[in-house]
Design a protein around this motif. Structure first.
Motif, PDB file in Angstrom:
ATOM      1  N   GLY A   1       0.810  -1.213   0.000  1.00 12.28           N
ATOM      2  CA  GLY A   1       0.000   0.000   0.000  1.00 12.28           C
ATOM      3  C   GLY A   1       0.839   1.257   0.000  1.00 12.28           C
ATOM      4  O   GLY A   1       0.559   2.209  -0.743  1.00 12.28           O
ATOM      5  N   SER A   2       1.896   1.269   0.818  1.00 13.43           N
ATOM      6  CA  SER A   2       2.752   2.456   0.884  1.00 13.43           C
ATOM      7  C   SER A   2       3.515   2.657  -0.415  1.00 13.43           C
ATOM      8  O   SER A   2       3.802   3.800  -0.801  1.00 13.43           O
ATOM      9  CB  SER A   2       3.728   2.343   2.056  1.00 13.43           C
ATOM     10  N   THR A   3       3.842   1.565  -1.102  1.00 18.40           N
ATOM     11  CA  THR A   3       4.506   1.684  -2.402  1.00 18.40           C
ATOM     12  C   THR A   3       3.597   2.384  -3.405  1.00 18.40           C
ATOM     13  O   THR A   3       4.036   3.271  -4.146  1.00 18.40           O
ATOM     14  CB  THR A   3       4.901   0.292  -2.939  1.00 18.40           C
ATOM     15  N   VAL A   4       2.319   1.994  -3.404  1.00 20.20           N
ATOM     16  CA  VAL A   4       1.352   2.649  -4.290  1.00 20.20           C
ATOM     17  C   VAL A   4       1.219   4.133  -3.928  1.00 20.20           C
ATOM     18  O   VAL A   4       1.186   5.005  -4.806  1.00 20.20           O
ATOM     19  CB  VAL A   4      -0.024   1.943  -4.200  1.00 20.20           C
ATOM     20  N   VAL A   5       1.141   4.414  -2.627  1.00 19.56           N
ATOM     21  CA  VAL A   5       1.021   5.808  -2.174  1.00 19.56           C
ATOM     22  C   VAL A   5       2.243   6.620  -2.600  1.00 19.56           C
ATOM     23  O   VAL A   5       2.118   7.756  -3.076  1.00 19.56           O
ATOM     24  CB  VAL A   5       0.847   5.858  -0.639  1.00 19.56           C
ATOM     25  N   ASN A   6       3.439   6.043  -2.451  1.00 24.06           N
ATOM     26  CA  ASN A   6       4.665   6.760  -2.816  1.00 24.06           C
ATOM     27  C   ASN A   6       4.739   7.018  -4.316  1.00 24.06           C
ATOM     28  O   ASN A   6       5.184   8.090  -4.738  1.00 24.06           O
ATOM     29  CB  ASN A   6       5.890   5.966  -2.354  1.00 24.06           C
ATOM     30  N   VAL A   7       4.314   6.039  -5.116  1.00 22.06           N
ATOM     31  CA  VAL A   7       4.305   6.237  -6.567  1.00 22.06           C
ATOM     32  C   VAL A   7       3.335   7.357  -6.932  1.00 22.06           C
ATOM     33  O   VAL A   7       3.655   8.250  -7.738  1.00 22.06           O
ATOM     34  CB  VAL A   7       3.926   4.929  -7.285  1.00 22.06           C
ATOM     35  N   TYR A   8       2.152   7.316  -6.328  1.00 20.40           N
ATOM     36  CA  TYR A   8       1.162   8.366  -6.574  1.00 20.40           C
ATOM     37  C   TYR A   8       1.693   9.730  -6.157  1.00 20.40           C
ATOM     38  O   TYR A   8       1.532  10.734  -6.880  1.00 20.40           O
ATOM     39  CB  TYR A   8      -0.126   8.044  -5.808  1.00 20.40           C
ATOM     40  N   SER A   9       2.356   9.777  -4.997  1.00 23.07           N
ATOM     41  CA  SER A   9       2.902  11.039  -4.499  1.00 23.07           C
ATOM     42  C   SER A   9       3.991  11.569  -5.423  1.00 23.07           C
ATOM     43  O   SER A   9       4.064  12.769  -5.698  1.00 23.07           O
ATOM     44  CB  SER A   9       3.465  10.839  -3.089  1.00 23.07           C
ATOM     45  N   ASN A  10       4.859  10.677  -5.899  1.00 21.01           N
ATOM     46  CA  ASN A  10       5.923  11.095  -6.808  1.00 21.01           C
ATOM     47  C   ASN A  10       5.383  11.691  -8.100  1.00 21.01           C
ATOM     48  O   ASN A  10       5.956  12.632  -8.653  1.00 21.01           O
ATOM     49  CB  ASN A  10       6.832   9.908  -7.136  1.00 21.01           C
ATOM     50  N   LEU A  11       4.268  11.143  -8.574  1.00 17.20           N
ATOM     51  CA  LEU A  11       3.686  11.617  -9.827  1.00 17.20           C
ATOM     52  C   LEU A  11       2.861  12.886  -9.640  1.00 17.20           C
ATOM     53  O   LEU A  11       2.728  13.681 -10.581  1.00 17.20           O
ATOM     54  CB  LEU A  11       2.802  10.520 -10.440  1.00 17.20           C
ATOM     55  N   THR A  12       2.315  13.080  -8.442  1.00 18.08           N
ATOM     56  CA  THR A  12       1.347  14.155  -8.224  1.00 18.08           C
ATOM     57  C   THR A  12       1.929  15.360  -7.495  1.00 18.08           C
ATOM     58  O   THR A  12       1.578  16.510  -7.797  1.00 18.08           O
ATOM     59  CB  THR A  12       0.131  13.625  -7.428  1.00 18.08           C
ATOM     60  N   PHE A  13       2.811  15.128  -6.533  1.00 18.92           N
ATOM     61  CA  PHE A  13       3.310  16.205  -5.676  1.00 18.92           C
ATOM     62  C   PHE A  13       4.829  16.319  -5.810  1.00 18.92           C
ATOM     63  O   PHE A  13       5.579  15.893  -4.924  1.00 18.92           O
ATOM     64  CB  PHE A  13       2.910  15.953  -4.220  1.00 18.92           C
ATOM     65  N   GLU A  14       5.258  16.882  -6.908  1.00 19.51           N
ATOM     66  CA  GLU A  14       6.688  16.995  -7.188  1.00 19.51           C
ATOM     67  C   GLU A  14       7.379  17.886  -6.171  1.00 19.51           C
ATOM     68  O   GLU A  14       8.476  17.572  -5.702  1.00 19.51           O
ATOM     69  CB  GLU A  14       6.900  17.544  -8.597  1.00 19.51           C
ATOM     70  N   ASP A  15       6.763  18.999  -5.798  1.00 21.21           N
ATOM     71  CA  ASP A  15       7.373  19.923  -4.838  1.00 21.21           C
ATOM     72  C   ASP A  15       7.587  19.253  -3.488  1.00 21.21           C
ATOM     73  O   ASP A  15       8.631  19.435  -2.851  1.00 21.21           O
ATOM     74  CB  ASP A  15       6.501  21.174  -4.669  1.00 21.21           C
ATOM     75  N   PHE A  16       6.586  18.504  -3.042  1.00 23.68           N
ATOM     76  CA  PHE A  16       6.695  17.831  -1.749  1.00 23.68           C
ATOM     77  C   PHE A  16       7.828  16.818  -1.755  1.00 23.68           C
ATOM     78  O   PHE A  16       8.617  16.733  -0.800  1.00 23.68           O
ATOM     79  CB  PHE A  16       5.383  17.130  -1.404  1.00 23.68           C
ATOM     80  N   ASN A  17       7.960  16.054  -2.829  1.00 26.72           N
ATOM     81  CA  ASN A  17       8.982  15.024  -2.880  1.00 26.72           C
ATOM     82  C   ASN A  17      10.388  15.620  -2.942  1.00 26.72           C
ATOM     83  O   ASN A  17      11.317  15.099  -2.315  1.00 26.72           O
ATOM     84  CB  ASN A  17       8.739  14.097  -4.077  1.00 26.72           C
ATOM     85  N   LYS A  18      10.555  16.721  -3.675  1.00 24.30           N
ATOM     86  CA  LYS A  18      11.854  17.392  -3.695  1.00 24.30           C
ATOM     87  C   LYS A  18      12.205  17.918  -2.309  1.00 24.30           C
ATOM     88  O   LYS A  18      13.341  17.787  -1.843  1.00 24.30           O
ATOM     89  CB  LYS A  18      11.840  18.542  -4.700  1.00 24.30           C
TER      90      LYS A  18
END
Length: 297
Positions: A86-103
């Motif tokens: 589940g967390s892997t799916v969340v992280n993939v979604y986050s990487n694709l959607t929230f670029e500023d947050f991940n940087k």
């Protein structure tokens, strides 16, 4: 389950629940400005262990049979694998959607690692640190502090259970007719959803960030919190959920700072153990069924 969770609560226990939930959030926000607030927040998290000891029985159903150590371990490995996926799916979604947050988060990890190393070195005499034993304790201090924080993070599941109980008590008072009608699953799901959102918000309280980064953090960690909440309700075991949370955070810390792909390596090991335990449990069940059939014959 909602009936068990909302059993009569003493005034002292209700006060403790409020301190663990609302009080912890206030202290977390104040850590922006005060190191003392940070220390008090840690104290509340440590104290939550004893509050959890009072609350964990409320998750148990009267129909639940006593699980064997193998079944508990099988449940733990299954819960950990579910959270990893589940967390892997969340992280993939986050990487694709929230670029500023991940940087920003990647930069936070790098800055934190460097600050920890500097803090340890700055707090000791250089001659001592140049000695082998000094270098050893430098590493122990750094890793130990990280593991301490990860264990405290696991106790956030006591915060979650406390908040769910508090919310259900409020729902019971505000919507008495619907509550008495027996349609209570909706209240439980609402409590889970609210605590997940608060879990996401709480990961932004101790720092000031632009909204583009803050929204990404809230959504990402809220989804993580929702996964932990589902595991809590599925297993009906507070301490198992605490351990899953703490162990995942520990492996993530090791992966970020010390051992590349520590989470993936550990998860692969958990998968092997889970398969072995599953096979053993099936063998045990088949033998039990054969013995029962023999007795009946």
């Amino acid at each position: 389950m909602t009936t068990n969770l909302t059993k009569p609560i003493s005034k002292s226990l209700l006060l403790a629940i409020i301190i663990v939930t609302i009080g912890a959030e206030v202290l977390l926000y104040l850590t922006r400005y005060s190191s003392m607030a940070s220390t008090l927040y840690d104290a509340v998290m440590v104290a939550s262990f004893f509050i959890g000891w009072k609350l964990y029985r409320r998750l148990r159903s009267q129909q639940n049979y006593r699980k064997s150590p193998r079944q508990i371990m099988l449940q733990f490995t299954g819960a950990f694998l579910i959270f990893f996926l589940g967390s892997t799916v969340v992280n993939v979604y986050s990487n694709l959607t929230f670029e500023d947050f991940n940087k920003d988060y990647d930069q936070y990890v790098q800055d934190y690692t460097e600050s920890q190393a500097l803090e340890v070195k700055g707090g000791a005499d250089k001659e001592i640190m140049d000695q082998p034993i000094g270098s050893l304790f430098e590493k122990v201090d750094t890793i130990g502090y990280d593991l301490y924080n990860d264990i405290l993070a696991g106790l956030e599941e006591v915060w979650r259970l406390s908040y769910m109980i508090l919310l259900l008590v409020v729902f019971k008072k505000v919507f008495p007719r619907r509550w008495e009608s027996g349609r209570r699953d909706g209240f439980l799901i609402a409590a889970l959803f609210i605590t997940s959102i608060l879990f996401g918000i709480d990961h932004t309280l101790d720092t000031e960030q632009p909204w583009a980064i803050r929204i990404g953090a809230i959504v990402t960690f809220a989804n993580m919190g929702f996964l932990f909440g589902l595991i809590l309700l599925w297993t009906r075991n507070l301490w198992l959920t605490v351990i899953v949370h703490a162990v995942y955070d520990i492996t993530a810390t090791l992966s970020w700072y010390y051992i590349d792909y520590a989470v993936e390596y550990f998860t692969f090991g958990v998968l092997i153990v889970h398969v072995c335990l599953f096979i053993l449990e099936k063998i045990h069940q088949n033998r039990s069924m054969q013995k029962l059939a023999t007795v009946q014959d």
